[in-house]
Design a protein around this motif. Structure first.
Motif, PDB file in Angstrom:
ATOM      1  N   ALA A 102       0.829  -1.209   0.000  1.00 35.82           N
ATOM      2  CA  ALA A 102       0.000   0.000   0.000  1.00 35.82           C
ATOM      3  C   ALA A 102       0.862   1.257   0.000  1.00 35.82           C
ATOM      4  O   ALA A 102       0.565   2.228  -0.701  1.00 35.82           O
ATOM      5  CB  ALA A 102      -0.926  -0.004   1.217  1.00 35.82           C
ATOM      6  N   THR A 103       1.948   1.232   0.767  1.00 34.02           N
ATOM      7  CA  THR A 103       2.853   2.379   0.820  1.00 34.02           C
ATOM      8  C   THR A 103       3.480   2.642  -0.543  1.00 34.02           C
ATOM      9  O   THR A 103       3.497   3.774  -1.028  1.00 34.02           O
ATOM     10  CB  THR A 103       3.949   2.138   1.870  1.00 34.02           C
ATOM     11  N   LEU A 104       3.984   1.592  -1.162  1.00 35.84           N
ATOM     12  CA  LEU A 104       4.588   1.756  -2.485  1.00 35.84           C
ATOM     13  C   LEU A 104       3.563   2.181  -3.526  1.00 35.84           C
ATOM     14  O   LEU A 104       3.861   2.980  -4.416  1.00 35.84           O
ATOM     15  CB  LEU A 104       5.286   0.466  -2.894  1.00 35.84           C
ATOM     16  N   GLY A 105       2.339   1.674  -3.413  1.00 32.11           N
ATOM     17  CA  GLY A 105       1.276   2.090  -4.329  1.00 32.11           C
ATOM     18  C   GLY A 105       0.942   3.562  -4.178  1.00 32.11           C
ATOM     19  O   GLY A 105       0.773   4.286  -5.165  1.00 32.11           O
ATOM     20  N   LEU A 106       0.871   4.019  -2.936  1.00 39.09           N
ATOM     21  CA  LEU A 106       0.577   5.428  -2.677  1.00 39.09           C
ATOM     22  C   LEU A 106       1.698   6.321  -3.192  1.00 39.09           C
ATOM     23  O   LEU A 106       1.446   7.353  -3.817  1.00 39.09           O
ATOM     24  CB  LEU A 106       0.358   5.659  -1.186  1.00 39.09           C
TER      25      LEU A 106
END
Length: 150
Positions: A102-106
């Motif tokens: 999720a962090t990398l996607g954001l």
């Protein structure tokens, strides 16, 4: 309350100090002066528009600062776990893997937003000043030891 105490936002102050002003767009707004309108919000409320001056890219500032903040708070601890020779990626819990994804996607979304901002909204000087201020603000908070390790 904060605006009453501190005055106009910092980026609006930079804009005015570098020659920017509020220009009237409607005939009845001709009575406004640049001294009486010192913020973008007040200028638009008075029926004017910002013109001249250096407009620091607030988008770049927020996106760069947010990405660095997220990397400091979420990715750095995960990388510390991975750098320990006893742990491997499969040893990470499902929740940590989901948080990393999720962090990398954001951050990926933010990189696309930076591209769109650079492509359509600002010149190179505005982008650079927003980027420099975003990195400086992050460094002042995290590298000085205020929020993160010194």
């Amino acid at each position: 309350m904060a605006r009453w105490f501190f005055g106009p936002p910092l980026f609006d102050r930079v804009f005015v100090r570098t020659g920017g002003s509020c220009l009237p767009t409607a005939p009845d707004a001709a009575t406004m002066t640049s001294a009486s309108v010192a913020s973008l919000q007040a200028c638009r409320a008075a029926g004017g528009r910002w013109a001249g001056g250096h407009d620091v890219s607030g988008h770049c500032f927020l996106l760069i600062h947010s990405a660095l903040f997220l990397a400091e708070e979420a990715v750095a601890p995960l990388l510390a776990v991975l750098s320990d020779r006893r742990h491997t990626l499969p040893a990470l819990t499902t929740a940590r893997r989901a948080a990393l994804a999720a962090t990398l996607g954001l951050v990926g979304v933010w990189v696309f937003m930076l591209y769109a901002t650079a492509r359509y909204f600002h010149g190179i000087h505005e982008l650079l000043s927003g980027t420099v201020l975003g990195v400086a603000y992050w460094a002042a908070l995290y590298r000085s030891g205020v929020l993160g390790p010194a």
